[in-house]
Write an enzyme that holds these catalytic residues in place. Structure first.
Site, mmCIF file in Angstrom:
data_model
loop_
_atom_site.group_PDB
_atom_site.id
_atom_site.type_symbol
_atom_site.label_atom_id
_atom_site.label_comp_id
_atom_site.label_asym_id
_atom_site.label_seq_id
_atom_site.Cartn_x
_atom_site.Cartn_y
_atom_site.Cartn_z
ATOM 1 N N LYS A 1 50.797 99.986 95.592
ATOM 2 C CA LYS A 1 51.546 99.859 94.292
ATOM 3 C C LYS A 1 50.886 98.817 93.520
ATOM 4 C CE LYS A 1 55.442 100.444 93.229
ATOM 5 N NZ LYS A 1 56.683 100.049 93.761
ATOM 6 N N HIS A 2 50.648 99.300 92.131
ATOM 7 C CA HIS A 2 50.274 98.344 91.016
ATOM 8 C C HIS A 2 48.824 97.715 91.650
ATOM 9 C CE1 HIS A 2 53.337 98.934 88.571
ATOM 10 N NE2 HIS A 2 54.232 98.752 89.476
ATOM 11 N N ASN B 1 43.960 85.838 94.778
ATOM 12 C CA ASN B 1 43.736 85.525 96.180
ATOM 13 C C ASN B 1 44.591 86.322 96.866
ATOM 14 O OD1 ASN B 1 42.026 83.343 95.744
ATOM 15 N ND2 ASN B 1 43.667 82.147 95.316
ATOM 16 N N HIS C 1 39.393 92.067 92.075
ATOM 17 C CA HIS C 1 39.921 92.134 90.813
ATOM 18 C C HIS C 1 39.762 93.414 90.096
ATOM 19 C CE1 HIS C 1 41.114 87.939 91.266
ATOM 20 N NE2 HIS C 1 39.821 87.600 91.621
#
Length: 395
Positions: free
Chosen positions: A72-73, A235, A395
């Protein structure tokens, strides 16, 4: 719709990250490794599919077991490999009475890790999807599935989902991308070598604690934590047990907040197996999603009066809440948990918090200024801690 111009292939997408962001496309050189079997993908669908499939594929390679991720996301809500389910987990995961193949079991575990977060997920599967896995997917609220292939029976089942609109993606399991990747941000292009770090048992060889006993099941669980962290927004911290994640803390600016978030999720995962949670007298007609929400609210310390009334309406008979002492007594039974960090642990507070969620085995990058302090914390709790020597920021 896809089109090819010379060696460049383009797949038109519904829209970008948001509906007002138009001109969204997937562009690849040569033959795209992804095929849209059914449905109409959007930008975030593909972010979840690509990250989720890499996670599932690497879990398969690291453990030799069918694997699944629930995304999810652009972070996993859960990830797992095939491992037998206890009667309690079958009930907590709403799969009682179902005949589950190994791949379906892996997905049941991945989705069951955090059923609240997995609502409307992207399901990523390491193996060819069989009818058992397709039946499980069909009954859950899910936006897409990505896998290396599907049996004819599985495709028939999945094409009927969401009134025929369920997004089904097929990906080449042997696809190897260019070793250099680029990203456009604010009109400028960033470039780096892709993260092709191989996660295997060599990451667990440098044990720095007094306790050096690392059983095979803990090695498997620590590898699952590391592979999961490789595809989790940093993180990040991951707690694992019995072949699956049980708590993931993603995208926090402070590592201790990641540890607390993941630990709280691990606690909730275990509390959902409490006899009271497994035998709640829900009113007739309450959906699985509504039951999930009701169990989650049962674990809350405080509700507004309006919220309390809506919660009570979910039951034929309102269940008693656990006291803090009752919760702690139940959580004390949670033992043998593995814990992974995507970078070094800067302070001992991470292990102090992790110990309250049954953590026994730890893997982290190492090389903090306070390594001595962190090793002492691990020794204080009798933990086994290994330095992987590799940072896994994503990221």
């Amino acid at each position: 719709m896809s089109q090819t111009t010379n060696q460049t292939q383009v797949l038109e997408l519904r829209y970008g990250m948001n509906p007002h962001q138009k001109q969204a496309k997937l562009i690849g050189e040569g033959t795209l490794p992804i095929k849209v079997v059914n449905g109409d993908p959007g930008f975030i669908n593909l972010l979840d599919a690509f990250n989720g499939f890499q996670l599932a594929r690497e879990l398969r390679r690291a453990t030799g077991l069918p694997a699944a991720a629930s995304f999810k996301h652009v972070s996993p809500a859960g990830a797992a490999v095939a491992a037998p389910l206890t009667p309690e987990l079958k009930k907590a995961y709403f799969v009682e009475g179902l005949e589950l193949s190994p791949l379906a079991t892996a997905y049941a575990r991945a989705r069951g890790a955090d059923r609240m977060s997995s609502f409307g997920d992207a399901a990523a599967l390491s193996d060819i999807v069989d009818a058992s896995t397709a039946q499980l997917l069909k009954r859950e609220v899910s936006d897409l599935v990505v896998a290396p292939g599907y049996t004819d029976e599985a495709l028939e089942i999945l094409r009927a989902k969401k009134n025929g609109g369920y997004l089904i993606l097929q990906i080449d399991p042997d696809y190897v991308p260019n070793p250099v990747e680029t990203r456009t941000l604010f009109g400028m292009t960033l470039q780096q070598e892709r993260n092709d770090a191989v996660i295997d048992e060599t990451a667990l060889e440098r044990i720095v604690t007094n306790n050096k006993e690392l059983p095979e099941n803990a090695k498997r669980d620590l590898l699952i934590a590391l592979v999961t962290l490789k595809y989790t927004q940093s993180n990040s911290i991951c707690y694992t047990l019995d072949g699956q994640t049980i708590g993931i803390g993603a995208g926090q600016q402070s590592r201790i907040h990641c540890t607390r978030l993941a630990g709280d999720k691990a606690d909730r995962w275990f509390l959902r197996q409490h006899p009271t949670a497994l035998n709640m007298p829900f009113r007739q007609g309450l959906s699985r999603a509504e039951q999930n929400n009701a169990i989650d609210l049962w674990l809350e310390e405080e509700l507004t009066p309006v919220e309390q009334a809506a919660w009570e309406a979910c039951f034929e008979q309102v269940p008693a809440r656990l006291t803090r002492e009752e919760k702690r007594a139940w959580l004390n039974k949670l033992q043998g948990v593995s814990y992974g960090s995507d970078a070094f642990l800067p302070f001992r507070d991470n292990l102090d918090r992790a110990s309250r969620s049954g953590v026994k085995y730890v893997v982290q990058a190492g090389s903090s200024m306070r390594d001595e302090e962190v090793v002492k914390a691990a020794n204080d709790y009798g933990m086994v801690m290994a330095y992987s020597g590799v940072r896994l920021f994503h990221h």
